[in-house]
Enzyme design. Structure first.
Site, mmCIF file in Angstrom:
data_model
loop_
_atom_site.group_PDB
_atom_site.id
_atom_site.type_symbol
_atom_site.label_atom_id
_atom_site.label_comp_id
_atom_site.label_asym_id
_atom_site.label_seq_id
_atom_site.Cartn_x
_atom_site.Cartn_y
_atom_site.Cartn_z
ATOM 1 N N MET A 1 1.081 -1.078 0.089
ATOM 2 C CA MET A 1 -0.023 -0.215 -0.003
ATOM 3 C C MET A 1 0.472 1.026 0.403
ATOM 4 O O MET A 1 1.889 1.195 0.590
ATOM 5 C CB MET A 1 -0.922 0.239 0.959
ATOM 6 C CG MET A 1 -1.588 1.421 1.394
ATOM 7 S SD MET A 1 -2.686 1.231 2.561
ATOM 8 C CE MET A 1 -1.799 1.630 4.134
ATOM 9 N N ASP B 1 -0.182 5.235 -1.565
ATOM 10 C CA ASP B 1 -0.804 7.237 -1.250
ATOM 11 C C ASP B 1 -2.109 6.416 -0.735
ATOM 12 O O ASP B 1 -3.210 5.885 -1.185
ATOM 13 C CB ASP B 1 -0.393 7.486 -2.302
ATOM 14 C CG ASP B 1 0.928 8.356 -2.930
ATOM 15 O OD1 ASP B 1 1.370 7.666 -2.646
ATOM 16 O OD2 ASP B 1 0.866 8.554 -4.058
ATOM 17 N N GLN C 1 -4.141 3.766 -2.786
ATOM 18 C CA GLN C 1 -2.654 2.722 -4.099
ATOM 19 C C GLN C 1 -2.120 1.662 -3.451
ATOM 20 O O GLN C 1 -1.948 1.447 -1.878
ATOM 21 C CB GLN C 1 -1.250 3.722 -4.042
ATOM 22 C CG GLN C 1 -1.932 4.983 -4.901
ATOM 23 C CD GLN C 1 -2.071 5.197 -6.487
ATOM 24 O OE1 GLN C 1 -1.335 4.387 -7.311
ATOM 25 N NE2 GLN C 1 -3.627 4.629 -6.853
ATOM 26 N N TRP D 1 5.826 -2.606 -4.725
ATOM 27 C CA TRP D 1 5.316 -1.786 -5.441
ATOM 28 C C TRP D 1 4.975 -2.226 -6.736
ATOM 29 O O TRP D 1 5.634 -2.891 -7.696
ATOM 30 C CB TRP D 1 5.910 -0.294 -5.956
ATOM 31 C CG TRP D 1 5.558 0.627 -6.668
ATOM 32 C CD1 TRP D 1 4.144 1.465 -6.804
ATOM 33 C CD2 TRP D 1 5.416 0.650 -8.088
ATOM 34 N NE1 TRP D 1 4.289 2.557 -7.695
ATOM 35 C CE2 TRP D 1 4.325 1.901 -8.908
ATOM 36 C CE3 TRP D 1 5.986 0.093 -9.551
ATOM 37 C CZ2 TRP D 1 4.162 1.751 -9.661
ATOM 38 C CZ3 TRP D 1 5.809 0.310 -10.443
ATOM 39 C CH2 TRP D 1 5.073 1.152 -10.962
ATOM 40 N N ARG E 1 -0.282 14.421 -12.947
ATOM 41 C CA ARG E 1 -1.172 13.373 -11.672
ATOM 42 C C ARG E 1 -0.670 14.182 -10.419
ATOM 43 O O ARG E 1 -1.208 15.260 -9.623
ATOM 44 C CB ARG E 1 -0.292 12.801 -11.643
ATOM 45 C CG ARG E 1 1.341 12.538 -10.844
ATOM 46 C CD ARG E 1 2.028 11.375 -10.703
ATOM 47 N NE ARG E 1 3.200 11.449 -10.378
ATOM 48 C CZ ARG E 1 4.669 11.946 -11.178
ATOM 49 N NH1 ARG E 1 4.643 11.661 -12.375
ATOM 50 N NH2 ARG E 1 5.632 11.747 -10.888
ATOM 51 N N ASP E 2 -2.205 12.651 -9.886
ATOM 52 C CA ASP E 2 -2.710 13.706 -8.404
ATOM 53 C C ASP E 2 -4.318 14.170 -8.512
ATOM 54 O O ASP E 2 -3.428 15.184 -7.330
ATOM 55 C CB ASP E 2 -1.861 13.751 -7.397
ATOM 56 C CG ASP E 2 -0.605 12.176 -7.529
ATOM 57 O OD1 ASP E 2 -0.840 11.095 -8.037
ATOM 58 O OD2 ASP E 2 0.955 13.062 -7.380
ATOM 59 N N GLU F 1 3.855 16.341 -5.511
ATOM 60 C CA GLU F 1 2.921 15.481 -6.066
ATOM 61 C C GLU F 1 1.685 15.756 -4.738
ATOM 62 O O GLU F 1 1.511 16.272 -3.578
ATOM 63 C CB GLU F 1 3.764 13.537 -5.654
ATOM 64 C CG GLU F 1 4.459 13.609 -6.587
ATOM 65 C CD GLU F 1 5.351 11.880 -6.216
ATOM 66 O OE1 GLU F 1 5.070 11.350 -7.098
ATOM 67 O OE2 GLU F 1 5.110 11.986 -5.717
#
Length: 540
Positions: free
Chosen positions: A76, A78, A94, A102, A201-202, A254
């Site tokens: 796991m 974000d 995530q 990852w 992103r994000d 980010e």
């Protein structure tokens, strides 16, 4: 080029696994192999796959957090999609459904009614043959601007980053749910925002009432910028403005977040807070989270002048911090990934890897003449307190170390509130999980005016040279006292100093000792008061 965050550019091992056909590839929308194809009018179908069952119920493993959320198994990172809806706080995250490092980025899912007791639900948004599902947010479309639901049954809409599996592009996409987030459908018109960038992103999306539109805050990581967009329906987006570079820029930007806060609780004094996470370049090395205080006029964010770089947390293990929208009482709660990309894939846990911080209630108070974010553990954490607390009052702490309350304070999951008077001591505080040459030190350096966590001898530290060390945060003595709130879990320590203006979050991986000791160096300090509660687990 600066060293990039591992999960944003697919690691070589993940690409090799995909090429070899070793990674499980799910059809769009998450149907398992052999399931019926999705109807042509929908780009996705309800995702029913869940995390694989653990070999034994989580909770018994040596480093398993007891009051911090962790998935039953697998990797796991974000926190994503933080929203309150229909009595539940949603925590998406995530997640790798196929391993504890990852890869195969998808959205895991958990819910809670109090931000403490969590129930892990089946996988929400799985990766597919074309994309990984990177970080984003969830909104409740109460006015049905998107057409995905109805005013009577509004859709939950996820706005996430589609990361092309060939690494060529990142764009923003939608998925929606009309059953309280239990199943999801990817929008057939994805992506809804594509600027042709490899790093984009994000998205953090919220309803902006003054403009009667949706507001997106999204990162341009390599440019050290945050960009704002507006939309009437979550599908068509208009660019508004950019913020940055500013503050810390030694790593990629980010996971931004933007929200209003009342200064000192005064409704006539509202400021906006912009949170920007970055990696590397954090205050303690590796991953970190900074923030800016300023004003937002519906189009542009303007930071207050002369802020310097301001950190949400001075520890090593607080990243991708974002906040919940929709709290029924109007509070702002925040959570972060309790890990660091310097060593995140090497921490010695199995069959899971990574936990979240304790959710924190945010405030914006005047500290040393300027608006400053403050953080405190959510009040519902008190519900895990066990009987027989330990209370200590007005005790001298001479040079050296001594057991707290003759050993009655020993433990591995503790909530400690302490007030110290420095006296003549140079340093003083508490040693946690102490014994057999092991200890995690939470102390105060009177000369430096800093609270610190020293995990050099905290247990297993050999998995990375970046792990052992001491982290520090500025903390003033106020009214002759140093105030500390310390949360100790099986593999972490969180320290909230003063009114919560100074915070440190660090992982630890201790052995068996559970000693708690008072210490002082260079003179005698005084413990004005200490209240210690042992904490139970959030799991049934």
């Amino acid at each position: 080029m600066r060293r990039q965050r591992p999960f944003r550019h697919a690691p070589l091992r993940a690409l090799l696994a995909l090429a070899a056909g070793l990674a499980l590839v799910l059809p769009l929308g998450g149907a398992s192999p052999g399931a019926a194809a999705a109807p042509p009018e929908a780009a996705g179908s309800a995702a029913a796959a869940g995390p694989a069952a653990a070999e034994e119920p989580p909770g018994a493993e040596p480093y398993r957090p007891q009051f911090h959320f962790s998935p039953a198994r697998n990797w796991m990172n974000d926190p994503n999609g933080l929203v309150h809806y229909d009595g539940e706080y949603h925590l998406f995250f995530q997640y790798n459904p196929e391993g504890n490092t990852w890869g195969n980025m998808s959205w895991g899912h958990a819910v809670s009614r109090d931000l403490v007791h969590w129930e892990e639900l089946p996988l929400a948004l799985p990766h597919d043959e074309r994309e990984m599902v990177f970080s984003g947010s969830v909104v409740v479309d109460r006015e049905n601007t998107s057409g995905f639901g109805s005013p009577e049954n509004p859709a939950m809409v996820a706005v996430y980053t589609s990361h092309a599996k060939d690494g060529s592009r990142q764009a923003q996409s939608l998925a929606y749910s009309t059953d309280r987030g239990r199943t999801w459908t990817k929008y057939a018109g994805n992506p809804v925002l594509d600027i042709g960038a490899r790093d984009f992103r994000d998205p953090k999306v919220q309803w902006h009432e003054p403009s009667r539109s949706w507001l997106m805050t999204v990162a341009l990581p390599l440019e050290h910028k945050v960009r704002f967009y507006r939309s009437p329906d979550l599908k068509q987006w208009t660019e508004l403005s950019d913020f940055g570079p500013a503050g810390a820029v030694d790593g990629v930007w980010e996971c931004p977040d933007l929200f209003p806060m009342q200064v000192d609780g005064d409704p006539e004094r509202t400021k906006w807070v912009l949170v920007v996470n970055l990696n590397p370049g954090g205050i303690a090395g590796g991953s970190g989270a900074q923030y800016f205080v300023g004003d937002f006029d519906g189009t542009r964010f303007t930071a207050d002048p002369d802020q310097g770089t301001r950190w949400l947390d001075h520890g090593k293990d607080y990243y991708a911090a974002v906040s919940w929208d929709g709290d029924p009482e109007g509070r702002r709660h925040m959570i972060g990934w309790m890990n660091n990309w310097q060593y995140g894939e090497q921490i010695p846990t199995d069959p899971w890897r990574s936990a979240m911080s304790v959710p924190r209630t945010m405030g914006l108070g005047t500290v040393d003449g300027r608006p400053t974010l403050t953080q405190q553990p959510v009040a519902a954490l008190d519900s895990l307190r066990l009987p027989d607390p330990v209370a200590v009052r007005e005790v001298d702490v001479p040079e050296g170390s001594q057991p707290l309350a003759e050993g009655r304070g020993d433990g591995r999951t503790l909530d400690i509130e302490a007030r110290f008077s420095p006296g003549g001591a140079e340093r003083f505080g508490l040693e946690l999980r102490a014994g057999d040459g092991q200890k995690t030190v939470v102390g105060y350096d009177a000369a430096a005016g800093e609270v610190y966590v020293d995990r050099t001898h905290s247990g297993d530290t050999g998995f990375s040279p970046d792990f052992p060390g001491t982290q520090r945060a500025p903390l003033a003595v106020r009214d002759g006292e140093v105030r500390l709130r310390i949360l100790l879990d099986a593999s972490s320590v969180e320290v909230f100093g003063g009114a919560g203006e100074s915070v440190l979050t660090d992982q630890i991986f201790p052995g068996a000792p559970e000693g708690v000791r008072l210490f002082a160096e260079g003179g005698t300090a005084r413990l004005k008061s200490l209240d210690l509660h042992r904490l139970g687990t959030y799991r049934p």
